[in-house]
Design an enzyme around this catalytic site. Sequence first.
Site, PDB file in Angstrom:
ATOM      1  N   ASP A  37       0.860  -1.187   0.000  1.00  0.00           N
ATOM      2  CA  ASP A  37       0.000   0.000   0.000  1.00  0.00           C
ATOM      3  C   ASP A  37       0.892   1.230   0.000  1.00  0.00           C
ATOM      4  O   ASP A  37       1.754   1.375   0.869  1.00  0.00           O
ATOM      5  CB  ASP A  37      -0.921   0.026   1.223  1.00  0.00           C
ATOM      6  N   ASP A  72       4.760   2.231  -4.955  1.00  0.00           N
ATOM      7  CA  ASP A  72       3.715   2.601  -5.907  1.00  0.00           C
ATOM      8  C   ASP A  72       3.497   1.429  -6.848  1.00  0.00           C
ATOM      9  O   ASP A  72       4.361   1.104  -7.660  1.00  0.00           O
ATOM     10  CB  ASP A  72       4.163   3.844  -6.681  1.00  0.00           C
ATOM     11  N   TYR A 168     -12.323   6.523 -14.301  1.00  0.00           N
ATOM     12  CA  TYR A 168     -12.439   5.350 -13.426  1.00  0.00           C
ATOM     13  C   TYR A 168     -13.218   4.234 -14.120  1.00  0.00           C
ATOM     14  O   TYR A 168     -12.816   3.065 -14.094  1.00  0.00           O
ATOM     15  CB  TYR A 168     -13.130   5.786 -12.139  1.00  0.00           C
ATOM     16  N   LYS A 172     -11.759   0.572 -15.050  1.00  0.00           N
ATOM     17  CA  LYS A 172     -12.374  -0.613 -14.455  1.00  0.00           C
ATOM     18  C   LYS A 172     -12.962  -1.544 -15.516  1.00  0.00           C
ATOM     19  O   LYS A 172     -12.967  -2.771 -15.333  1.00  0.00           O
ATOM     20  CB  LYS A 172     -13.435  -0.196 -13.441  1.00  0.00           C
TER      21      LYS A 172
END
Length: 305
Positions: A37, A72, A168, A172
């Site tokens: 993370d 990252d 987004y 996705k």
Amino acid sequence: MGSLDGRVAIVTGAGRGIGASISRMFAEQGARLVLNDLGAHPDGTGGDAGPAQEIAEQIKGLGGEAVSDPGDVADTATGRRLVDLAIGNYGRLDVVVNVAGILRDRMIFNLPDEDWDAVIRVHLRGHYSTIKPAAAYWREQRNPDGHYRIINFTSDSALQGSPGQPNYAAAKMGIIGLTASLANGLARYGVTANAIAPGAATRLTATVPGDKQLGEHPADEQVMSPDNIAPIVTYLAGTESDWLSGRTIGASGYEVRLWNTPEVVETVSSDGPWDLDDLAAKVAKSFRPKADGLPPSIFMAQLPK
């Protein structure tokens, strides 16, 4: 004994929300973990090694095994490192769960180049980053019965067309295509690939305007807890789910749904090159009864009357 005893998993976005819930359940079921993370803000800026490290320490405090990495994930060197961490620490890799994501919501006419690029980078390149080295490792194992797993994360925003999230939604939906390709391309190496479309109250959903947020009331908060996404992911990560691959699974509250795979629902044809008037008449006659107006969507209520 747990359903993941002896299995080794990488989880990205593991420091908070859905990723943290998955990591904890994986550990409860016996998995050894590499937790990644960046610790960034919901828009992808900043960074903090603390969240992933904290979940790893929680797991170790309960007798589990976990290492953390604050890299990252959209940097391919990070993906390579996560695979190396799994193999170096635990001697193997069985599962990759790609949860990490960011939001930079704008209507398309207000969307800056950098916000398009950042969201596409984190979601699509972030998945590629872990999957490429993991797939190369599994190919080298030459074990068609390896029960290897790729579990990606998509969104209802793609499946139903969120109007304020074009970047987004595009990323996705790309993940759905990626997942299908992986399922077909890696099956011979003992790999399954599926995508999860979650519904849960998280830091990302908290950035949505107040009247559209999930988990506004205490009862909603329990139903919409990220913890409710973890069980289906845990099942997919186990050795009993070989039969399920190339699919999109919805998970929200106490429901788990199997999404359809796109298929042809109607066809028109001609004996030769199309005459435009003939094509128009046939399309209107055959397609319009099934496709008149926008497709059904949870977002239709946002449209002006």
